[in-house]
Design an enzyme around this catalytic site. Sequence first.
Site, short mmCIF file in Angstrom:
data_model
loop_
_atom_site.label_atom_id
_atom_site.label_comp_id
_atom_site.label_asym_id
_atom_site.label_seq_id
_atom_site.Cartn_x
_atom_site.Cartn_y
_atom_site.Cartn_z
N SER A 166 66.27 8.36 -7.69
CA SER A 166 66.98 8.26 -8.99
C SER A 166 66.09 9.01 -10.01
CB SER A 166 67.24 6.79 -9.30
OG SER A 166 67.81 6.56 -10.57
N TYR A 209 64.94 -2.25 -9.67
CA TYR A 209 65.54 -0.91 -9.26
C TYR A 209 64.37 0.27 -9.51
CZ TYR A 209 69.21 2.87 -8.91
OH TYR A 209 69.77 3.67 -8.50
#
Length: 255
Positions: free
Chosen positions: A141, A154
């Site tokens: 990401s 995350y």
Amino acid sequence: MKLKDRVSIITGGNSGIGKATALLFAREGSKVVIAGRNASRGREVMGAIKNGRGEAMFVKTDVSKSPEVRNLVETVIKRFGRIDILFNNAALSPVGTVLDTSEKEWSDVIGTNLTGTFLCTRYVLPHMIERKKGVIINTGSINSLMAMKKEAAYDASKGGVLMLTRAVALDFAEFNIRANCICPGAIETPMLRDILNQAPDPEAAEADLARKHPLGRIGSPEDVANMALFLASDESSFVTGTAMPVDGGILGGWT
Ligand code: NAP
């Protein structure tokens, strides 16, 4: 066809980015194995591929559980005899600071995003080493490269996914195995929708997010699938250990 007769495993291939990649890889000639927990969405994607005359199977798998990952890999080897491409894409994305994150949420996120990537890689690698050939693609990401507010677990998991990608690229290059990490910005998928829906004004949050990307929009799952195709194909035969942004320019600087 860029992936003719290759065998690909796509975790999280039953939704969002994984689904778009499964459909694209199948159109490019790959036999596609979709792994995820939700069987009805998995069968739906498998059906769409078969309707387009592609070859696909769904193996119900929780990537955080070692016996299920072992079963996935054994099932694929039994059916197809080899694995050419592993796309570690399954993930969870809860919102919260360290203080808002329960120990269970932390272990679920690390267990799926990071340990799941480790387990799939660990079970698939021996089959790639044996053939001295293989491609591993991990979905990181932009959070692999920069932290975002209230995404502590995350952020940690995706930073780990990038470093694990580099470790695998280094350790197994001698076997002609390439490993790369795609770093998407905001992409229109159920995961993003869930996050936006937690904002007080989801529409305003979406507009704000689009504005933060220099290209002025949220990406599509196909934008990421196209990068996965490049990394899976021979066109990227000299590319390994990289972080590949598909982020509308957001890592380039502030707008
Ligand atoms: P999505 O549509 O929610 O897809 C997530 C997928 O992960 C689902 O197919 C889900 O399937 C699977 N999954 C979750 N936990 C799993 C587990 N324990 N075992 C097996 N499969 C599991 O979201 P997406 O946006 O396409 O996400 C795909 C990847 O892109 C993720 O790695 C995500 O972190 C990354 N990403 C997304 C964005 C974005 O803005 N959308 C941005 C950057 C990176 P089941 O529920 O059936 O298991």
